[in-house]
Structures are given as C-alpha cells and as structure tokens.
Design a protein around this motif. Structure first.
Motif, PDB file in Angstrom:
ATOM      1  N   LEU A   1      47.931  44.024  51.560  1.00 34.07           N
ATOM      2  CA  LEU A   1      47.600  43.025  50.541  1.00 34.07           C
ATOM      3  C   LEU A   1      48.090  41.632  50.924  1.00 34.07           C
ATOM      4  CD1 LEU A   1      48.255  45.040  47.240  1.00 34.07           C
ATOM      5  CD2 LEU A   1      46.115  44.737  48.508  1.00 34.07           C
ATOM      6  N   ALA A   2      49.252  41.569  51.557  1.00 35.56           N
ATOM      7  CA  ALA A   2      49.816  40.261  51.914  1.00 35.56           C
ATOM      8  C   ALA A   2      48.954  39.524  52.924  1.00 35.56           C
ATOM      9  CB  ALA A   2      51.237  40.440  52.455  1.00 35.56           C
ATOM     10  N   ARG A   3      48.067  40.235  53.611  1.00 32.82           N
ATOM     11  CA  ARG A   3      47.219  39.603  54.616  1.00 32.82           C
ATOM     12  C   ARG A   3      45.990  38.939  54.010  1.00 32.82           C
ATOM     13  NH1 ARG A   3      46.143  44.154  59.017  1.00 32.82           N
ATOM     14  NH2 ARG A   3      48.063  45.263  58.569  1.00 32.82           N
TER      15      ARG A   3
ATOM     16  N   THR B   1      42.957  34.353  49.924  1.00 32.99           N
ATOM     17  CA  THR B   1      41.880  34.140  48.942  1.00 32.99           C
ATOM     18  C   THR B   1      41.192  32.790  49.120  1.00 32.99           C
ATOM     19  OG1 THR B   1      43.537  33.423  47.335  1.00 32.99           O
ATOM     20  CG2 THR B   1      42.807  35.723  47.220  1.00 32.99           C
ATOM     21  N   ALA B   2      41.765  31.926  49.959  1.00 31.51           N
ATOM     22  CA  ALA B   2      41.048  30.685  50.280  1.00 31.51           C
ATOM     23  C   ALA B   2      39.860  30.999  51.187  1.00 31.51           C
ATOM     24  CB  ALA B   2      41.991  29.699  50.952  1.00 31.51           C
ATOM     25  N   ARG B   3      39.992  32.026  52.011  1.00 28.08           N
ATOM     26  CA  ARG B   3      38.889  32.444  52.891  1.00 28.08           C
ATOM     27  C   ARG B   3      37.999  33.459  52.191  1.00 28.08           C
ATOM     28  NH1 ARG B   3      40.415  34.928  58.201  1.00 28.08           N
ATOM     29  NH2 ARG B   3      38.271  34.387  58.765  1.00 28.08           N
ATOM     30  N   CYS B   4      38.604  34.344  51.434  1.00 31.17           N
ATOM     31  CA  CYS B   4      37.842  35.409  50.766  1.00 31.17           C
ATOM     32  C   CYS B   4      38.391  35.571  49.340  1.00 31.17           C
ATOM     33  CB  CYS B   4      37.969  36.716  51.541  1.00 31.17           C
ATOM     34  SG  CYS B   4      37.069  38.078  50.769  1.00 31.17           S
TER      35      CYS B   4
ATOM     36  N   ILE C   1      48.495  39.619  45.649  1.00 34.59           N
ATOM     37  CA  ILE C   1      47.488  38.828  46.380  1.00 34.59           C
ATOM     38  C   ILE C   1      47.462  37.432  45.764  1.00 34.59           C
ATOM     39  CG2 ILE C   1      45.077  38.687  47.138  1.00 34.59           C
ATOM     40  CD1 ILE C   1      44.781  41.666  46.373  1.00 34.59           C
ATOM     41  N   PRO C   2      48.143  36.471  46.357  1.00 37.94           N
ATOM     42  CA  PRO C   2      48.140  35.124  45.764  1.00 37.94           C
ATOM     43  C   PRO C   2      46.718  34.595  45.608  1.00 37.94           C
ATOM     44  CG  PRO C   2      49.793  35.287  47.508  1.00 37.94           C
ATOM     45  CD  PRO C   2      48.995  36.551  47.558  1.00 37.94           C
ATOM     46  N   GLY C   3      46.398  34.126  44.420  1.00 36.44           N
ATOM     47  CA  GLY C   3      45.069  33.577  44.165  1.00 36.44           C
ATOM     48  C   GLY C   3      44.069  34.572  43.614  1.00 36.44           C
ATOM     49  N   ALA C   4      44.433  35.857  43.601  1.00 31.35           N
ATOM     50  CA  ALA C   4      43.510  36.855  43.041  1.00 31.35           C
ATOM     51  C   ALA C   4      43.456  36.725  41.520  1.00 31.35           C
ATOM     52  CB  ALA C   4      43.946  38.267  43.429  1.00 31.35           C
ATOM     53  N   VAL C   5      42.270  36.977  40.975  1.00 36.98           N
ATOM     54  CA  VAL C   5      42.081  36.944  39.523  1.00 36.98           C
ATOM     55  C   VAL C   5      41.954  38.379  39.030  1.00 36.98           C
ATOM     56  CG1 VAL C   5      40.509  36.247  37.677  1.00 36.98           C
ATOM     57  CG2 VAL C   5      40.916  34.708  39.618  1.00 36.98           C
ATOM     58  N   ALA C   6      42.662  38.728  37.963  1.00 41.13           N
ATOM     59  CA  ALA C   6      42.557  40.076  37.384  1.00 41.13           C
ATOM     60  C   ALA C   6      42.249  39.977  35.897  1.00 41.13           C
ATOM     61  CB  ALA C   6      43.845  40.862  37.603  1.00 41.13           C
ATOM     62  N   VAL C   7      41.330  40.817  35.460  1.00 46.04           N
ATOM     63  CA  VAL C   7      40.960  40.872  34.041  1.00 46.04           C
ATOM     64  C   VAL C   7      41.003  42.328  33.594  1.00 46.04           C
ATOM     65  CG1 VAL C   7      39.115  40.480  32.357  1.00 46.04           C
ATOM     66  CG2 VAL C   7      39.470  38.836  34.211  1.00 46.04           C
ATOM     67  N   ILE C   8      41.691  42.601  32.501  1.00 52.13           N
ATOM     68  CA  ILE C   8      41.666  43.942  31.906  1.00 52.13           C
ATOM     69  C   ILE C   8      40.627  43.926  30.793  1.00 52.13           C
ATOM     70  CG2 ILE C   8      43.002  45.742  30.774  1.00 52.13           C
ATOM     71  CD1 ILE C   8      43.778  45.025  33.752  1.00 52.13           C
ATOM     72  N   MET C   9      39.665  44.850  30.910  1.00 47.87           N
ATOM     73  CA  MET C   9      38.501  44.823  30.018  1.00 47.87           C
ATOM     74  C   MET C   9      38.646  45.865  28.904  1.00 47.87           C
ATOM     75  SD  MET C   9      35.513  44.455  32.927  1.00 47.87           S
ATOM     76  CE  MET C   9      35.927  45.993  33.768  1.00 47.87           C
ATOM     77  N   PRO C  10      38.686  45.429  27.642  1.00 47.62           N
ATOM     78  CA  PRO C  10      38.783  46.388  26.543  1.00 47.62           C
ATOM     79  C   PRO C  10      37.506  47.212  26.394  1.00 47.62           C
ATOM     80  CG  PRO C  10      38.503  44.155  25.702  1.00 47.62           C
ATOM     81  CD  PRO C  10      38.662  44.042  27.179  1.00 47.62           C
ATOM     82  N   GLY C  11      37.664  48.445  25.949  1.00 46.18           N
ATOM     83  CA  GLY C  11      36.500  49.269  25.633  1.00 46.18           C
ATOM     84  C   GLY C  11      35.737  49.779  26.848  1.00 46.18           C
TER      85      GLY C  11
END
Lengths: 280, 121
Positions: free
Chosen positions: A209-211, A214-217, A242-252
């Motif tokens: 994960l440290a590799r 997120t600026a490239r991908c 993962i610095p820069g990763a976005v996470a969303v927890i989706m209800p339902g």
C-alpha cells in the motif's frame, strides 16, 4: 427490448497457456475495465452496462475471468487445482487491456477485484488511469473453513451461494439478491474456493500500500456497510495507509453493490466516475 | 423466547422444505444459558423443545452468545449482526460437531432461524 451490451470472445495467452476469454462491452469514451467478485462473473455489472449516464462517457468492458462464467479454464484444467494468485490476476487484467487496445483504463473491481486494483495501482500505475475498489481491502482473515466450498458432501453451487447470501444487504431488492446468488450457484467446482486462495491468503497486499502514489493513480474505495467479509473498518484501514485515497462507507449496501442494488450504489459511484473520467 | 410455533413457521416458509429436503439432524440451539433441541427430518422441523438437562443428544450445536442472538433476532439487525456467518466472524456463534449438515443446508439454517425474528419484533 434488446440491451446495448455486446458479448464476444478473445483468445490470449495467460501465464504461458492459451485461453478463451469472454467479455461484454457497452458504451464509448474513457475505457473502464470491470472486475467481478470471487466465484461469480461479469453479469454482476449488468446494471452499470445499461446505465446511459455511464455508457455515454465510458467504454465499459467486463470480462469473465478464466474458469468463470463463459470463459473456459485452460486445456488440461482437469489435472490442476485452480488457485488464483496476485501475479496471475494482475497479469490477466493487463493482458485483457492490451488485447483490446485500451488506453490506460480506469479499473473498477469488487471484492477480489477491489483487492487487485490495489496491486495495479501499486505496480502498474503507468498502464492505468485510476482505480475504484468496491468492497476493497488489502487483506481478509479467514473466518470459516473454505474446504466446504468444494466438498463432495455439500452441493457446491448451493453452499457457495449460501455462504455469501448474508453479505447482501437486507434492503436489497429480492430480484437482484437472487440473481446475484444464482451467479454463485453456477460457478464451477472449486472455483470460488480457488479465488479465495488469493483473497484470504496469498494476496495479502498490506506491504504494497505504501507504494501507491495517488498523484499518478488516484484511488477511490467504496464499501457497503453490511459487508462482514471486507468490513467497513477494513476499507478505512486500507485507505488510511494510502495517502490521498478516498473512502466512502455506503449505507444500505453489502458486498455486491453493483449487482445487489445498483440504484443505491449509483449516487456514490457517479461522482467518482465523473472525477476519474476527466483525468488526462 | 418461545420456539413452540417454529415448526409451523418453517413448514409455511416458501422454499425452506426444498432447500432442506435431505436434511435430517438433531441440532442443539444454545443462546447463553438457554438450550433447545431442533429435531429435523427431511427438511421438516418436527419439534423445537427445551433440551433435556441430562444427556442431550444431538449431531451438531449452534452456540450463540446471548447478546449476539438477541441482536440477530432484532427486527432490523444492525450490520454485522444480521446473518449467521456474520455472527461467526465476530465470534458470537460457534458451530460445533458434525458440520456437514449445517454447510450442506446453509440456506435452510439461515432461513429457519431468521423466522424467529417475528417473536423479537
């Protein structure tokens, strides 16, 4: 009514062996490569492939992994035990992309597909545009004996479907719940279990994960709250690494958001696709 | 909790008898310090009675912790408490003994135990 989804076969070598791989395609624009869950096939993407808000901007490609759906196992399969590995999975995603001439696709996968996009982001950032992981985490510890998924004293189709049935949110529409389970019931003997070799063992991607840059991908992770396989806390821990990763927890939603309840996934997914579709 | 009418509910549930048509087993259902024996023949739940205190006989045991079972039986169980496998993952359910009838008829067990939710609502 005839859907705008087209299915074809491709011939390609994977790990030095000839394969015949089935894929479905819909839409035009930025290539979007879609990876199904363990033990299932590309039909899981049926709602997305029929969503004009997506197909008007993306060339959507969903292939059945070898051994799954309408893709055959390689010749000589009867003498092998199928066991998915990180290298084989990343290799097949790249091989399909090359065979179709895709220019740096956005890759979206769910479950094992959500796992392998992390490897693609870490190791193949130059070959892809961005990744979306549905029900994505770097590792899942075993919590039942997977031997039962391929055992002569239990019907493989029924036990595979029953094991995953609770991963679907209780609020999912009945039709899509049982369609999702039917795909599991149709899996070949030992295939779901072979996928879990990667998911619950060999494919521990935490050290990678440290590799990920997120600026490239860019990386977006969307996880349904009812998933007790890839739990929300597993996704959040992965995103935090993962610095820069976005996470969303989706209800339902549960473990199969694109298949069990696409309408509930859509409001979370479309903004991510909007963002990734505009990437150079 | 009263399991007395569970056999009738199982008999009335669409599809359960088909999922369990080859299921014959004596199952110990344990929730905290309460225990019942589910007697199943060819997918039909013949009886669901309190387990004898002395020398209960069974093929497999489903051992819930009391809190986990109560949460599972809620009308709308929260995520992680809503399914037998979810409870197993968090350690709130242990399946012991002859596992084969349980795994081979997992749809039956999930469906039959979910019918108990009507009591909890």
């Amino acid at each position: 009514m005839i859907e705008p989804v087209i299915g074809r076969y491709m011939r390609l070598d994977l790990e030095g062996r000839p394969h015949r791989v089935y894929f479905e395609e819909a839409g035009q624009g930025v290539p979007l490569l879609l990876l199904h869950t363990a033990g299932a096939d590309g039909r899981q993407w049926r709602h997305l492939m029929n969503d004009e808000a997506v197909t008007s901007r993306f060339r959507c490609i969903a292939f059945d992994m070898p051994w799954h759906g309408k893709s055959s196992p390689p010749e000589g399969w009867h003498a092998d035990e199928y066991r998915l590995t990180t290298a084989a999975y990343t290799g097949m995603a790249l091989a399909v992309s090359r065979a179709l001439g895709l220019d740096r696709p956005v890759v979206m996968g769910c479950s094992i597909g959500g796992r392998i996009v992390l490897d693609l982001a870490a190791e193949q950032a130059g070959a892809i545009r961005a990744v979306i992981g549905l029900q994505s985490s770097a590792f899942v510890a075993p919590y039942y004996d997977t031997e039962w998924l391929h055992h002569p004293h239990a019907h493989g189709g029924e036990v595979c479907a029953a094991v995953v049935s609770g991963l679907i949110a209780p609020t999912a529409p009945e039709g899509d719940r049982w369609e999702t389970l039917w795909h599991y019931m149709q899996g070949g003997p030992g295939v779901f279990r072979g996928d879990l070799h990667f998911y619950k063992g060999e494919g521990d991607l935490r050290p990678k994960l440290a590799r990920i840059d997120t600026a490239r991908c860019p990386v977006a992770l969307l996880t349904g709250e009812y998933d007790y396989s890839c739990r929300p806390e597993d996704t959040l821990a992965t995103a935090a690494a993962i610095p820069g990763a976005v996470a969303v927890i989706m209800p339902g939603l549960g473990h199969f958001p694109m298949s069990e309840d696409y309408a509930a996934l859509r409001p979370h997914l479309l903004p991510v696709l909007e963002r990734f579709g505009a990437l150079p | 909790m009263n399991l007395a009418n569970l056999p009738a509910r199982v008999a009335a549930a669409p599809g359960l008898a088909r999922w369990g048509r080859h299921l014959t087993a004596e199952v110990l259902l344990e929730a905290g310090d309460r225990r019942w024996i589910l007697s199943i023949r060819d997918g039909a739940l013949r009886s669901a009675e309190p387990a004898p205190a002395i020398m209960p006989r069974y093929d497999l045991a489903l051992r819930f912790d009391a809190e986990g079972f109560a949460r599972f039986l809620g009308a709308s169980p929260p995520p992680g408490w809503h399914d037998l496998m979810a409870l197993m993952r968090r350690g709130a359910l242990r399946v012991e003994g002859d596992i084969q009838p349980f795994m081979a008829h997992l749809f039956w067990f999930k469906g039959a135990l979910a019918l108990l939710r009507e009591d909890a609502a």
